[in-house]
Write an enzyme that holds these catalytic residues in place. Structure first.
Site, PDB file in Angstrom:
ATOM      1  CE  LYS A   1      27.211  49.887  43.521  1.00 10.17           C
ATOM      2  NZ  LYS A   1      27.060  49.578  42.251  1.00 10.17           N
TER       3      LYS A   1
ATOM      4  CD  GLU B   1      28.289  26.056  37.923  1.00 11.19           C
ATOM      5  OE1 GLU B   1      29.283  25.321  38.090  1.00 11.19           O
ATOM      6  OE2 GLU B   1      28.636  27.231  38.293  1.00 11.19           O
TER       7      GLU B   1
ATOM      8  N   GLY C   1      37.811  41.817  43.177  1.00  9.34           N
ATOM      9  CA  GLY C   1      37.125  40.623  42.973  1.00  9.34           C
ATOM     10  C   GLY C   1      38.443  39.259  43.389  1.00  9.34           C
TER      11      GLY C   1
ATOM     12  N   GLY D   1      39.090  47.760  42.647  1.00 15.26           N
ATOM     13  CA  GLY D   1      37.603  46.381  42.352  1.00 15.26           C
ATOM     14  C   GLY D   1      38.386  45.104  43.693  1.00 15.26           C
TER      15      GLY D   1
ATOM     16  CG  ASP E   1      35.524  38.720  34.482  1.00 16.71           C
ATOM     17  OD1 ASP E   1      36.492  38.256  34.656  1.00 16.71           O
ATOM     18  OD2 ASP E   1      34.644  39.206  34.705  1.00 16.71           O
TER      19      ASP E   1
END
Length: 393
Positions: free
Chosen positions: A32, A162, A10, A8, A290
Protein backbone atom coordinates in the site's frame (compact mmCIF):
# COMPACT_ATOMS: atom_id res chain seq x y z
CA UNK A 1 11.72 -18.81 -13.55
CA UNK A 2 8.48 -18.85 -11.55
CA UNK A 3 6.70 -15.53 -11.14
CA UNK A 4 6.47 -14.64 -7.46
CA UNK A 5 4.26 -11.97 -5.92
CA UNK A 6 4.74 -10.88 -2.31
CA UNK A 7 1.66 -9.16 -0.92
CA UNK A 8 2.59 -6.75 1.87
CA UNK A 9 5.89 -5.21 2.97
CA UNK A 10 5.66 -6.08 6.62
CA UNK A 11 8.35 -7.91 8.56
CA UNK A 12 7.74 -11.24 6.83
CA UNK A 13 7.29 -9.86 3.34
CA UNK A 14 10.50 -7.85 3.47
CA UNK A 15 12.49 -10.80 4.78
CA UNK A 16 11.12 -13.04 2.04
CA UNK A 17 12.19 -10.48 -0.55
CA UNK A 18 15.71 -10.31 0.85
CA UNK A 19 15.99 -14.10 0.64
CA UNK A 20 14.91 -14.04 -3.01
CA UNK A 21 17.56 -11.43 -3.74
CA UNK A 22 20.23 -13.65 -2.19
CA UNK A 23 19.04 -16.48 -4.44
CA UNK A 24 18.97 -14.14 -7.48
CA UNK A 25 15.26 -14.84 -7.88
CA UNK A 26 13.19 -11.95 -9.31
CA UNK A 27 9.95 -11.09 -7.51
CA UNK A 28 7.20 -8.49 -7.39
CA UNK A 29 6.30 -6.82 -4.10
CA UNK A 30 2.90 -5.12 -3.88
CA UNK A 31 2.38 -2.80 -0.90
CA UNK A 32 0.00 0.00 0.00
CA UNK A 33 2.92 2.33 0.72
CA UNK A 34 6.30 2.85 -0.90
CA UNK A 35 7.97 2.17 2.44
CA UNK A 36 8.42 -0.46 5.13
CA UNK A 37 7.27 0.76 8.53
CA UNK A 38 8.61 -0.36 11.89
CA UNK A 39 5.29 -1.44 13.37
CA UNK A 40 6.75 -2.68 16.65
CA UNK A 41 8.18 0.79 17.36
CA UNK A 42 5.01 2.76 16.69
CA UNK A 43 4.56 3.48 20.39
CA UNK A 44 7.71 5.61 20.15
CA UNK A 45 6.41 7.48 17.12
CA UNK A 46 3.02 8.18 18.71
CA UNK A 47 4.67 9.02 22.03
CA UNK A 48 6.91 11.78 20.76
CA UNK A 49 10.34 10.13 20.94
CA UNK A 50 11.49 10.93 17.37
CA UNK A 51 10.04 12.32 14.17
CA UNK A 52 7.33 10.14 12.65
CA UNK A 53 9.22 9.61 9.40
CA UNK A 54 12.18 8.15 11.29
CA UNK A 55 10.09 5.00 11.71
CA UNK A 56 10.03 3.97 8.08
CA UNK A 57 12.45 3.11 5.30
CA UNK A 58 11.74 3.29 1.59
CA UNK A 59 11.55 -0.10 -0.08
CA UNK A 60 13.88 1.20 -2.78
CA UNK A 61 16.56 1.50 -0.07
CA UNK A 62 16.12 -2.15 0.93
CA UNK A 63 15.93 -3.93 -2.42
CA UNK A 64 18.02 -3.91 -5.60
CA UNK A 65 15.76 -2.83 -8.42
CA UNK A 66 17.29 -5.20 -10.98
CA UNK A 67 15.79 -8.18 -9.13
CA UNK A 68 12.67 -6.69 -7.56
CA UNK A 69 9.65 -4.89 -8.91
CA UNK A 70 8.18 -2.68 -6.18
CA UNK A 71 4.60 -1.63 -6.79
CA UNK A 72 2.64 0.83 -4.69
CA UNK A 73 -0.94 -0.41 -4.82
CA UNK A 74 -3.63 -1.44 -2.35
CA UNK A 75 -4.64 -5.08 -2.72
CA UNK A 76 -8.42 -5.52 -2.78
CA UNK A 77 -8.77 -9.24 -3.54
CA UNK A 78 -6.96 -12.46 -4.40
CA UNK A 79 -8.25 -14.52 -7.31
CA UNK A 80 -6.99 -18.03 -6.61
CA UNK A 81 -8.67 -19.53 -9.66
CA UNK A 82 -6.95 -17.16 -12.09
CA UNK A 83 -3.85 -16.93 -9.89
CA UNK A 84 -3.68 -13.18 -9.69
CA UNK A 85 -3.53 -10.55 -7.00
CA UNK A 86 -5.95 -7.72 -7.70
CA UNK A 87 -5.12 -4.19 -6.64
CA UNK A 88 -6.97 -0.93 -6.96
CA UNK A 89 -4.87 0.03 -9.97
CA UNK A 90 -3.79 -3.21 -11.63
CA UNK A 91 -3.68 -7.00 -11.49
CA UNK A 92 -0.59 -9.08 -10.71
CA UNK A 93 -0.46 -12.68 -12.00
CA UNK A 94 1.62 -15.18 -10.07
CA UNK A 95 2.88 -18.73 -10.06
CA UNK A 96 3.44 -18.35 -6.32
CA UNK A 97 2.02 -15.77 -3.91
CA UNK A 98 3.22 -14.95 -0.42
CA UNK A 99 0.48 -13.30 1.60
CA UNK A 100 1.45 -10.97 4.46
CA UNK A 101 -1.37 -8.45 4.50
CA UNK A 102 -1.11 -7.58 8.18
CA UNK A 103 -3.92 -7.29 10.69
CA UNK A 104 -7.08 -5.39 11.51
CA UNK A 105 -8.25 -4.29 14.99
CA UNK A 106 -10.38 -6.67 17.04
CA UNK A 107 -13.13 -4.76 18.84
CA UNK A 108 -14.86 -7.74 20.54
CA UNK A 109 -18.29 -6.34 19.81
CA UNK A 110 -17.91 -3.42 22.25
CA UNK A 111 -20.40 -0.75 21.16
CA UNK A 112 -18.83 2.47 19.92
CA UNK A 113 -15.26 1.25 20.27
CA UNK A 114 -14.44 1.28 16.57
CA UNK A 115 -16.10 4.67 16.01
CA UNK A 116 -14.78 6.63 18.96
CA UNK A 117 -11.31 5.25 19.61
CA UNK A 118 -8.04 5.64 17.77
CA UNK A 119 -5.90 2.60 17.01
CA UNK A 120 -2.12 2.43 16.92
CA UNK A 121 -1.67 0.43 13.72
CA UNK A 122 0.48 2.37 11.27
CA UNK A 123 2.69 5.41 10.88
CA UNK A 124 -0.32 7.41 9.82
CA UNK A 125 -2.33 6.45 12.92
CA UNK A 126 0.72 7.18 15.09
CA UNK A 127 0.89 10.63 13.53
CA UNK A 128 -2.84 11.17 14.15
CA UNK A 129 -2.60 10.13 17.80
CA UNK A 130 0.46 12.28 18.48
CA UNK A 131 -1.05 15.34 16.78
CA UNK A 132 -4.35 14.83 18.58
CA UNK A 133 -2.69 14.69 22.00
CA UNK A 134 -0.67 17.83 21.30
CA UNK A 135 -3.83 19.63 20.18
CA UNK A 136 -5.72 18.58 23.30
CA UNK A 137 -2.96 19.80 25.62
CA UNK A 138 -2.86 23.14 23.81
CA UNK A 139 -6.66 23.46 23.94
CA UNK A 140 -6.60 22.93 27.69
CA UNK A 141 -5.01 26.33 28.10
CA UNK A 142 -8.19 27.93 26.74
CA UNK A 143 -11.02 26.01 28.42
CA UNK A 144 -9.37 24.18 31.37
CA UNK A 145 -11.31 21.03 30.49
CA UNK A 146 -9.58 18.33 32.52
CA UNK A 147 -10.72 15.59 30.11
CA UNK A 148 -8.31 17.03 27.54
CA UNK A 149 -5.42 15.97 29.73
CA UNK A 150 -6.79 12.46 30.39
CA UNK A 151 -5.70 9.64 28.08
CA UNK A 152 -7.34 6.22 28.25
CA UNK A 153 -5.51 3.31 26.60
CA UNK A 154 -7.51 0.10 26.28
CA UNK A 155 -5.54 -3.14 26.34
CA UNK A 156 -2.47 -4.14 28.36
CA UNK A 157 -0.59 -6.33 25.93
CA UNK A 158 2.77 -5.28 24.52
CA UNK A 159 1.41 -2.44 22.40
CA UNK A 160 -0.73 -0.91 25.14
CA UNK A 161 1.90 -1.16 27.85
CA UNK A 162 4.72 0.17 25.69
CA UNK A 163 2.52 3.05 24.56
CA UNK A 164 1.55 4.16 28.09
CA UNK A 165 5.20 3.89 29.11
CA UNK A 166 6.16 6.18 26.24
CA UNK A 167 3.34 8.62 27.03
CA UNK A 168 4.24 8.97 30.68
CA UNK A 169 7.80 9.93 29.72
CA UNK A 170 6.77 12.35 26.95
CA UNK A 171 3.86 14.25 28.49
CA UNK A 172 5.70 16.09 31.29
CA UNK A 173 7.97 17.83 28.79
CA UNK A 174 5.06 18.62 26.50
CA UNK A 175 3.09 20.17 29.36
CA UNK A 176 6.09 22.15 30.58
CA UNK A 177 6.70 23.60 27.11
CA UNK A 178 3.10 24.79 27.01
CA UNK A 179 3.10 26.21 30.54
CA UNK A 180 0.77 23.59 32.02
CA UNK A 181 1.58 21.95 35.38
CA UNK A 182 2.51 18.42 34.42
CA UNK A 183 0.86 16.89 37.47
CA UNK A 184 -2.51 17.62 35.83
CA UNK A 185 -2.26 15.08 33.00
CA UNK A 186 -3.52 11.54 33.57
CA UNK A 187 -2.80 8.27 31.76
CA UNK A 188 -5.07 5.28 32.42
CA UNK A 189 -4.53 1.76 31.10
CA UNK A 190 -7.70 -0.35 31.15
CA UNK A 191 -7.50 -4.14 30.86
CA UNK A 192 -10.27 -6.75 31.25
CA UNK A 193 -7.83 -9.53 32.23
CA UNK A 194 -6.42 -9.85 35.75
CA UNK A 195 -2.86 -8.94 34.71
CA UNK A 196 -0.89 -6.95 32.16
CA UNK A 197 1.58 -8.37 29.62
CA UNK A 198 0.14 -11.91 29.37
CA UNK A 199 3.17 -13.13 27.40
CA UNK A 200 5.43 -12.63 30.44
CA UNK A 201 5.74 -14.32 33.83
CA UNK A 202 3.80 -13.16 36.86
CA UNK A 203 7.00 -11.81 38.41
CA UNK A 204 7.73 -9.63 35.37
CA UNK A 205 4.10 -8.53 35.17
CA UNK A 206 4.31 -7.24 38.72
CA UNK A 207 7.61 -5.50 38.06
CA UNK A 208 6.23 -3.79 34.95
CA UNK A 209 3.11 -2.63 36.73
CA UNK A 210 5.15 -1.31 39.64
CA UNK A 211 7.42 0.70 37.33
CA UNK A 212 4.55 2.23 35.41
CA UNK A 213 2.57 3.08 38.52
CA UNK A 214 5.63 4.69 40.07
CA UNK A 215 5.81 6.92 36.99
CA UNK A 216 2.16 7.88 37.35
CA UNK A 217 0.23 5.52 35.06
CA UNK A 218 -3.03 4.26 36.50
CA UNK A 219 -3.21 0.52 35.69
CA UNK A 220 -6.77 -0.83 35.88
CA UNK A 221 -6.85 -4.61 35.48
CA UNK A 222 -10.03 -6.71 35.89
CA UNK A 223 -11.81 -3.73 34.34
CA UNK A 224 -14.06 -4.30 31.36
CA UNK A 225 -15.02 -1.63 28.87
CA UNK A 226 -18.70 -2.03 28.01
CA UNK A 227 -19.21 0.93 25.69
CA UNK A 228 -17.36 3.87 24.21
CA UNK A 229 -18.97 7.16 23.27
CA UNK A 230 -17.41 10.34 22.02
CA UNK A 231 -15.05 11.49 24.80
CA UNK A 232 -16.26 8.85 27.28
CA UNK A 233 -15.41 5.27 28.24
CA UNK A 234 -18.08 3.24 30.06
CA UNK A 235 -16.88 0.55 32.46
CA UNK A 236 -18.66 -2.56 33.71
CA UNK A 237 -18.72 -1.10 37.22
CA UNK A 238 -20.92 1.73 35.98
CA UNK A 239 -18.12 4.29 36.09
CA UNK A 240 -17.82 6.70 33.18
CA UNK A 241 -14.33 7.96 32.39
CA UNK A 242 -14.36 11.21 30.47
CA UNK A 243 -11.38 11.55 28.15
CA UNK A 244 -10.73 13.41 24.93
CA UNK A 245 -8.09 10.82 23.92
CA UNK A 246 -9.14 7.16 23.75
CA UNK A 247 -6.72 4.69 22.16
CA UNK A 248 -7.54 1.01 21.63
CA UNK A 249 -4.73 -1.58 21.56
CA UNK A 250 -6.72 -4.54 22.84
CA UNK A 251 -6.40 -7.07 20.07
CA UNK A 252 -6.03 -7.84 16.37
CA UNK A 253 -7.46 -10.20 13.79
CA UNK A 254 -6.22 -11.06 10.32
CA UNK A 255 -6.97 -8.98 7.27
CA UNK A 256 -10.53 -9.80 6.12
CA UNK A 257 -9.34 -10.32 2.52
CA UNK A 258 -8.26 -13.84 3.53
CA UNK A 259 -11.79 -14.94 4.30
CA UNK A 260 -13.08 -13.09 1.27
CA UNK A 261 -10.68 -15.15 -0.88
CA UNK A 262 -12.10 -18.38 0.50
CA UNK A 263 -9.21 -19.53 2.65
CA UNK A 264 -9.93 -21.85 5.56
CA UNK A 265 -9.52 -19.55 8.57
CA UNK A 266 -9.47 -19.80 12.35
CA UNK A 267 -11.57 -17.74 14.77
CA UNK A 268 -9.31 -14.70 14.33
CA UNK A 269 -9.53 -14.83 10.53
CA UNK A 270 -6.03 -16.25 10.07
CA UNK A 271 -5.64 -18.65 7.14
CA UNK A 272 -4.63 -22.18 8.13
CA UNK A 273 -1.27 -23.38 6.87
CA UNK A 274 0.67 -26.63 6.93
CA UNK A 275 4.13 -27.21 8.36
CA UNK A 276 5.69 -25.49 5.35
CA UNK A 277 3.54 -22.32 5.76
CA UNK A 278 1.60 -23.34 2.66
CA UNK A 279 -2.10 -22.61 2.60
CA UNK A 280 -4.05 -25.80 3.32
CA UNK A 281 -6.28 -24.75 0.42
CA UNK A 282 -3.70 -23.88 -2.25
CA UNK A 283 -0.17 -25.22 -2.71
CA UNK A 284 0.84 -22.14 -4.69
CA UNK A 285 0.09 -19.73 -1.84
CA UNK A 286 2.21 -19.30 1.29
CA UNK A 287 0.97 -17.25 4.22
CA UNK A 288 3.00 -15.45 6.88
CA UNK A 289 2.85 -13.23 9.94
CA UNK A 290 -0.47 -12.07 11.34
CA UNK A 291 -2.24 -13.80 8.44
CA UNK A 292 -1.04 -17.35 9.21
CA UNK A 293 -2.67 -19.81 11.60
CA UNK A 294 0.31 -22.05 12.33
CA UNK A 295 -0.23 -24.56 15.11
CA UNK A 296 2.67 -25.06 17.51
CA UNK A 297 2.37 -26.93 20.81
CA UNK A 298 -1.38 -27.22 20.24
CA UNK A 299 -2.15 -23.54 19.66
CA UNK A 300 -1.69 -20.92 16.93
CA UNK A 301 1.53 -18.93 17.16
CA UNK A 302 1.12 -15.35 18.41
CA UNK A 303 1.32 -12.52 15.85
CA UNK A 304 4.79 -11.17 16.62
CA UNK A 305 7.42 -9.47 14.48
CA UNK A 306 10.15 -11.96 15.36
CA UNK A 307 8.02 -14.89 14.15
CA UNK A 308 6.92 -13.03 11.02
CA UNK A 309 10.57 -12.38 10.22
CA UNK A 310 11.41 -16.07 10.63
CA UNK A 311 8.41 -17.04 8.50
CA UNK A 312 9.58 -14.76 5.71
CA UNK A 313 12.90 -16.56 5.51
CA UNK A 314 11.28 -20.01 5.52
CA UNK A 315 8.61 -19.29 2.90
CA UNK A 316 11.16 -17.88 0.47
CA UNK A 317 13.19 -21.05 0.78
CA UNK A 318 10.08 -23.19 0.39
CA UNK A 319 8.77 -21.32 -2.65
CA UNK A 320 12.12 -21.91 -4.36
CA UNK A 321 12.12 -25.56 -3.30
CA UNK A 322 8.55 -26.14 -4.51
CA UNK A 323 9.20 -24.45 -7.86
CA UNK A 324 12.35 -26.55 -8.32
CA UNK A 325 10.55 -29.71 -7.16
CA UNK A 326 12.94 -30.24 -4.27
CA UNK A 327 12.20 -30.90 -0.60
CA UNK A 328 10.64 -28.08 1.40
CA UNK A 329 11.68 -27.24 4.96
CA UNK A 330 9.18 -27.33 7.85
CA UNK A 331 8.89 -24.04 9.72
CA UNK A 332 10.51 -24.29 13.16
CA UNK A 333 9.56 -21.25 15.22
CA UNK A 334 12.16 -19.95 17.64
CA UNK A 335 10.81 -17.57 20.26
CA UNK A 336 14.07 -15.95 21.32
CA UNK A 337 12.49 -13.76 23.97
CA UNK A 338 9.88 -11.13 24.70
CA UNK A 339 10.78 -7.58 25.71
CA UNK A 340 8.55 -4.68 26.67
CA UNK A 341 9.80 -1.14 27.04
CA UNK A 342 8.33 0.82 29.96
CA UNK A 343 9.38 4.22 28.71
CA UNK A 344 12.59 5.48 27.21
CA UNK A 345 15.12 3.89 29.55
CA UNK A 346 13.72 0.78 31.23
CA UNK A 347 11.84 -2.38 30.38
CA UNK A 348 11.07 -5.95 31.35
CA UNK A 349 11.38 -9.19 29.47
CA UNK A 350 12.70 -12.64 28.88
CA UNK A 351 15.83 -13.09 26.78
CA UNK A 352 17.22 -16.55 26.12
CA UNK A 353 15.23 -17.93 29.02
CA UNK A 354 16.61 -15.33 31.45
CA UNK A 355 14.37 -12.71 33.06
CA UNK A 356 15.57 -9.14 32.83
CA UNK A 357 14.19 -5.82 34.00
CA UNK A 358 15.10 -2.18 34.49
CA UNK A 359 17.87 -0.53 32.48
CA UNK A 360 19.35 -3.86 31.21
CA UNK A 361 15.97 -4.75 29.70
CA UNK A 362 15.75 -1.28 28.18
CA UNK A 363 19.17 -1.77 26.60
CA UNK A 364 18.20 -5.23 25.34
CA UNK A 365 15.13 -3.70 23.71
CA UNK A 366 17.33 -1.15 21.95
CA UNK A 367 19.63 -3.92 20.73
CA UNK A 368 16.72 -5.69 19.06
CA UNK A 369 16.45 -2.61 16.84
CA UNK A 370 20.11 -2.90 15.89
CA UNK A 371 19.66 -6.57 15.05
CA UNK A 372 16.65 -5.94 12.84
CA UNK A 373 18.17 -2.96 11.04
CA UNK A 374 21.28 -5.04 10.40
CA UNK A 375 19.12 -7.77 8.85
CA UNK A 376 17.56 -5.16 6.58
CA UNK A 377 20.80 -3.76 5.25
CA UNK A 378 23.83 -4.06 7.50
CA UNK A 379 25.63 -1.02 8.88
CA UNK A 380 24.19 1.16 6.12
CA UNK A 381 20.71 0.61 7.52
CA UNK A 382 21.73 0.85 11.19
CA UNK A 383 23.25 4.29 10.63
CA UNK A 384 20.87 5.62 7.98
CA UNK A 385 18.86 7.99 10.21
CA UNK A 386 20.05 11.53 10.82
CA UNK A 387 18.59 11.16 14.31
CA UNK A 388 19.29 7.52 15.12
CA UNK A 389 16.43 5.43 16.45
CA UNK A 390 18.98 3.55 18.51
CA UNK A 391 20.52 5.47 21.37
CA UNK A 392 24.27 5.53 21.93
CA UNK A 393 25.48 4.35 25.32
Amino acid sequence: MASIVIVGAGYGGVMAGLQFEKALQPFTLVNKHSYHQFITWLHEAAGGRHQIDDYKVELSEIFRQRLSTIIKDEVVSIDRTQRKVIGKHDEYPYDYAIIGLGSAPEFFGIPGLSQYSMQLRSLETARQIRTHIEQQVKAYRDDRDQSRLRIVVGGAGLTGIEFVGELIDWLPGLCNRLGIPNHLFEVQNVEAAPAILPALSENLQHKAQSVLESKGVRIRTNTKITQVMQDAVYLESGEIVEAKTIVWTGGVRANPLLQDAGFTCDGRGRAKVNEYLQSVDDEHIFIIGDNASFISAGRPLPPTAQLATQMGVTVAQNVLAHSNQTTMKPFEPKILGTLASLGRDVGVGLVGGVQTSGAPAGLAKELTKVKYLWQLGGMRMVSRNRKPLVREY
